[in-house]
Each structure stands twice: as C-alpha cells, then as structure tokens.
Scaffold this active site. Structure first.
Site, mmCIF file in Angstrom:
data_model
loop_
_atom_site.group_PDB
_atom_site.id
_atom_site.type_symbol
_atom_site.label_atom_id
_atom_site.label_comp_id
_atom_site.label_asym_id
_atom_site.label_seq_id
_atom_site.Cartn_x
_atom_site.Cartn_y
_atom_site.Cartn_z
ATOM 1 N N HIS A 1 1.158 -0.856 -0.118
ATOM 2 C CA HIS A 1 0.194 0.170 -0.157
ATOM 3 C C HIS A 1 0.901 0.715 0.277
ATOM 4 O O HIS A 1 0.330 2.370 -0.313
ATOM 5 C CB HIS A 1 -1.145 0.043 1.531
ATOM 6 C CG HIS A 1 -0.257 -0.052 2.564
ATOM 7 N ND1 HIS A 1 -0.065 -0.673 3.026
ATOM 8 C CD2 HIS A 1 -0.324 1.464 2.623
ATOM 9 C CE1 HIS A 1 0.669 -0.278 4.479
ATOM 10 N NE2 HIS A 1 0.583 1.597 4.338
ATOM 11 N N HIS B 1 8.050 -1.947 2.664
ATOM 12 C CA HIS B 1 7.112 -0.109 1.986
ATOM 13 C C HIS B 1 8.790 0.017 1.904
ATOM 14 O O HIS B 1 8.733 0.993 0.992
ATOM 15 C CB HIS B 1 6.771 0.111 3.621
ATOM 16 C CG HIS B 1 5.622 -0.619 4.246
ATOM 17 N ND1 HIS B 1 4.752 -1.180 2.757
ATOM 18 C CD2 HIS B 1 4.694 -0.609 4.990
ATOM 19 C CE1 HIS B 1 4.096 -1.705 3.302
ATOM 20 N NE2 HIS B 1 4.109 -1.324 4.575
ATOM 21 N N LYS C 1 15.817 3.654 7.892
ATOM 22 C CA LYS C 1 15.388 3.427 9.761
ATOM 23 C C LYS C 1 13.435 3.350 9.955
ATOM 24 O O LYS C 1 13.120 4.073 9.422
ATOM 25 C CB LYS C 1 15.565 4.635 10.377
ATOM 26 C CG LYS C 1 15.453 5.611 12.131
ATOM 27 C CD LYS C 1 16.142 6.375 11.926
ATOM 28 C CE LYS C 1 16.058 7.088 14.034
ATOM 29 N NZ LYS C 1 16.529 8.252 14.006
#
Length: 515
Positions: free
Chosen positions: A212, A274, A357
């Site tokens: 997403h 992601h 991170k």
C-alpha cells in the site's frame, strides 16, 4: 435517475478534476465482480471495504455493473456482514452520505465456505455467475477480481480453488485477477516457494502483489519530482548528495498485535517491503517510458545493485515492555526498531549511504524521505554548523515537500538562519481529497495497470538483500538493544547515522502550516 447523469453528479461532487482525468480510462463497460476473501477479518473491514466504498461514492464503481462478494468461513448472513462493515465507512455530514452507504451495502452479498474445499468455491462461482447473467453479460466476458484479505499461508490452496472453480474465460474477452497482500513470505526461500505455487496457477499479468505504500500520494509523486524538474537532474547523484534517509516512526507499540508482529519484526514488516520500495523510486534511473514494465525494470536494477549488508551498519532495538505482552515469548529476540544502511554499487550512488530507519514506540509518528546534500565548499558565511541543505518528502502525516536551505536572517546584520521552501498539501490543495492508497491500488487493478505492484523478480531481489541479515537475527546472532518507549530509539542508532555522515540540524524544526 439514469446512470450517466448519476455518474456525472458523483464526479463533480466528490473528486478533483486531476484525479478524474487520471482514471478516466477505468470506466469500462461490462460486468465486474469484486470478491473479498477473508471478508469477516479486520483488514477487509478496515481497509478493503472502505476503499471500495470510496471508489463507489466517487463514481468509479457503477452500481449497474459492479457487485461485491464477501467470502469467509464465518457463518453469517448478508445483513450481518453489512452491519459489521457499516461502522467503517466513515461518518460524513455531507449530503447523501447515509444514502450512499445504504446503496453501497446493498451491492454486497456474502458466501460462507471453507478455503480448502471445492463446495464453498462452487457456491461462490454460482453466485457470481447468477450476477453476471442478471447483468446480461455474455458467458466469460465479465471481469472477476479476487482480493486476498487472508494470511499468506493459505494463498496457494485458495488460488487452487479459484483456478478450479471460479475462473472466467479470458478467451471470450473477460479476465480474472488476484490481489495478494503482504507479507509475501518470511525470507527468500519461503517467498520463492509461494511465488512458484501461485505462478503454476496464474500468469504474472494476473497477479497483483499489493504494497500500500506504493499507492501513497507522495510516493507516487517521486517519479514526477525526479524526472519532470530540470533542476533535480544534475544534483541527484553522488557528487552532490551525501546521504539519504528513509524513515518510518510510530509513537505506539504493538497494541494487541504482539503475537503477529513477533513472527515478523520491524525489518520484515516495514523495511524489507515499504521502505525498500521507496528506495527504488528515489534511486532508480529514468525509465524508457511510464509503461509499468519499464518502471519495474529500473526498480529491479537498483535492487540488484545493493551490496550485502554489513553487521556493523545495523542497529537493532526492542522497546522496554514489549515482552510484557502475553502473546510475545519471554525470550523474544524480535526487533521493534532497526536502522540499516544500504549501499548501492553503481555509477550514480557509489559511496552514498541509504539509511533505512523504522521503529515502534518512539517519540513521534511520521514517515519521510530526507535527502541530505553535501556541505557548501568555501563557506564564506560560516554557517556550516547550522546544518546542510535537505530535500524532504513527508509521506505522512501532514503530507508535504520542503527544501531546507540557509537564508539571511531578516534585520540589519548579515546573519544566516535555516528556513524552508514549503509545499504543504493541506495548505496548497485546499478542498482536494487525497485518495487513500488502497483506493488507488484497487482501481489500478481494475484497469490492469501493474506499475504500482511488485513483480516476482523484484520481490526475489528484495528478499536476497535482507534474508542473510534476518537469518542472523532469527538465530540469535544479533541482539536488539533495549530502549525506552517514547524515546528516539537506541543511542547507538544516532551514532551509526553520524558515522554514515548524516549531520543533524540543531535549533531548527519544520512546523506544518495551519489553515
């Protein structure tokens, strides 16, 4: 009211012209069946059905062509599923909202059945076929979209059942597509096994692996920013950029999801998918065109250029209190925080650290890309200590793009200060609704655009980067450092950033503008 007039009213009421033009080609004719597998679960209720509702409300899903089927093991009625969903469709005081909710829910039909036997899927196929027949669609000429709001462990058997019982005949003009959610495997081997099993049943153009993050507005803006603006082209390389940070921070812990999270950890959950997808868009070369395959080709090249991760360029953390969750093992070695430096071995990026991170239970919530430029040679203003130039893309919350730069402090003295050139979306685009990621990606699936979905070789290359590190963590060879909830994470992470060359700006904070 005829459907054409209704559609025009929806367009003018609920969406911006730019969003409308982007997806004009979606409005295909023909019967569309959207099947949400795992319809009674949290993902379906909180993300999938609300996204479908927003697409319906904006006029992208026409009630005279689309029908939505929920499928799960839970034995409930159509109305019971509708009532479960209703509360997640938003509370909007605008005219027609409650009527739209009611009309949308009437498009949903529920089928109960097992995931590993044919009976339930045969019943599902019967219901879909009856809908297609009612819409006077020629046999096999309709569209069937299966959304897997399911655990990956049952993807293969569900794919097998769909292939055997629910396929449309594409040779008659229709199509069948599947949307599979992350996490797609836990390491290279399990991911490849899953890909192989699904690949035996479906062709790559039929498979949409959803991440997403690729549907977020500011992530989608990356290609435009990089390749449509002349002043970025000569700067976007190792000669001018010192380091790149891609950051994901949450100010809360696992909150009841400890058992699930402990199986994966922050690297699998956030960084490997992601943040790595974002890295590809930041670092890739200009594609030949905007065709999905050309873009994905360049992303794969970036991943294949990443060097093996060094242990000394990794800091892991686990927030204090994480193991207090009864669903988390007392001796859990799962990191809830990680800082990992990736290095890309190619002409453009040699020597530039990409700092990934991510962490939970930190002192703030945000996701951003921070490109830090090198120091100005010959600093005649003696302003080096104030900080470097930075280009920041704030993905969430308060979406923004801003450039940190040094300016003259207003007044009679020749003194300098850090300031910014700021494009804050909430201020600049007032009245424009930014689409949710799931809306955009489901719409892309309907129109057959795979640009923002992960290809099999891309997935493999991503797992090749992180699997050795993940195995060392799983084997207990690397231990997370305890850190206090509400902090920045382990102090060792800031030390690693400093070693990598990142220079923190002191005394300057970007403040989102208020309306």
């Amino acid at each position: 009211m005829d459907s054409g007039k209704w559609l025009m009213e929806k367009r003018s009421t609920f969406r911006s012209d730019s969003f409308s033009k982007e997806y004009e080609s979606v409005l295909e004719t023909g019967c569309l069946s959207i099947i949400v597998l795992g319809a009674s679960g949290d993902l379906a209720k909180k993300k999938t059905f609300p996204a479908l509702f927003n697409l319906y409300r904006q006029g992208f899903l026409q009630s005279d062509e689309v029908h939505i089927f929920g499928y799960a093991r839970t034995k409930i009625s159509d109305d019971e599923l509708r009532n479960r969903i209703r509360g997640y469709l938003g509370k909007d005081a605008s005219p027609g909202h409650s009527e739209d909710v009611s009309n949308f829910l009437q498009l949903i039909k529920y089928v109960s059945g097992s995931y590993d036997t044919e009976e339930g899927f045969q019943l599902l196929d019967k219901e879909i076929s009856e809908h297609e027949l009612a819409k006077k669609s020629a046999e096999g000429s309709s569209r069937r979209l299966f959304y897997f709001a399911l655990p990956p462990s049952i993807y293969p058997i569900v794919c097998k059942m769909i292939k055997k019982c629910c396929m449309n005949r594409s040779d008659l003009g229709g199509w069948t597509r599947i949307v599979v959610e992350k996490p797609f495997g836990k390491d290279l081997e399990s991911s490849e096994q899953l890909s192989a099993k699904i690949g035996e049943l479906f062709e790559e153009p039929q498979i949409y692996r959803i991440d997403h993050y690729l549907g977020k507005e500011l992530v989608q803006n990356l290609l435009v920013l990089r390749f449509a603006n002349r002043f970025f082209l000569p700067l976007w390389n190792r000669d001018n950029i010192d380091n790149v940070q891609i950051v994901f921070r949450e100010d809360f812990g696992t909150e009841g999801r400890g058992g699930y999270f402990d199986e994966y950890g922050i690297i699998r959950d956030i960084i490997q998918n992601h943040l790595l997808q974002v890295l590809c868009l930041v670092a890739m070369e200009k594609p030949v065109s905007l065709k999905p395959e050309h873009i994905r080709d360049e992303k794969v090249k970036v991943l294949q250029s990443v060097l093996p991760i060094k242990d000394e360029e990794v800091v892991l953390g686990q927030y204090e209190g994480y193991r207090d969750d009864p669903t988390v093992p007392d001796n859990s070695n799962t990191p809830t925080f990680a800082t990992v430096i990736l290095r890309i071995h190619n002409e453009r990026w040699e020597g530039v650290p990409f700092i990934m991170k991510a962490g939970k239970a930190l002192n703030s919530r945000k996701a951003e890309i921070r490109v830090q430029f090198k120091d100005v040679p010959g600093d005649i203003f003696k302003c080096k200590k104030q900080g470097r130039n930075e280009f920041v893309i704030r993905l969430q919350p308060s979406e923004a793009i801003y450039m940190k730069l040094t300016v003259k402090q207003p007044g009679l003295e020749m003194s300098t200060a850090q300031s910014e050139l700021d494009l804050s979306y909430r201020q600049r685009y007032q009245g424009v609704t930014i689409p949710e990621a799931y809306e955009r990606l489901i719409l892309d699936t309907i129109r057959g655009d795979q640009q923002h979905f992960v290809r099999r070789d891309e997935l493999k290359a991503a797992w090749e980067i992180f699997t050795p590190l993940l195995h060392r963590i799983d084997n207990g060879e690397m231990k997370p450092i305890p850190y206090e909830p509400g902090s920045r994470g382990p102090a060792e992470a800031d030390e690693l950033l400093s070693k990598a060359g990142y220079v923190q700006t002191h005394g300057y904070i970007w403040i989102p503008p208020t309306l």
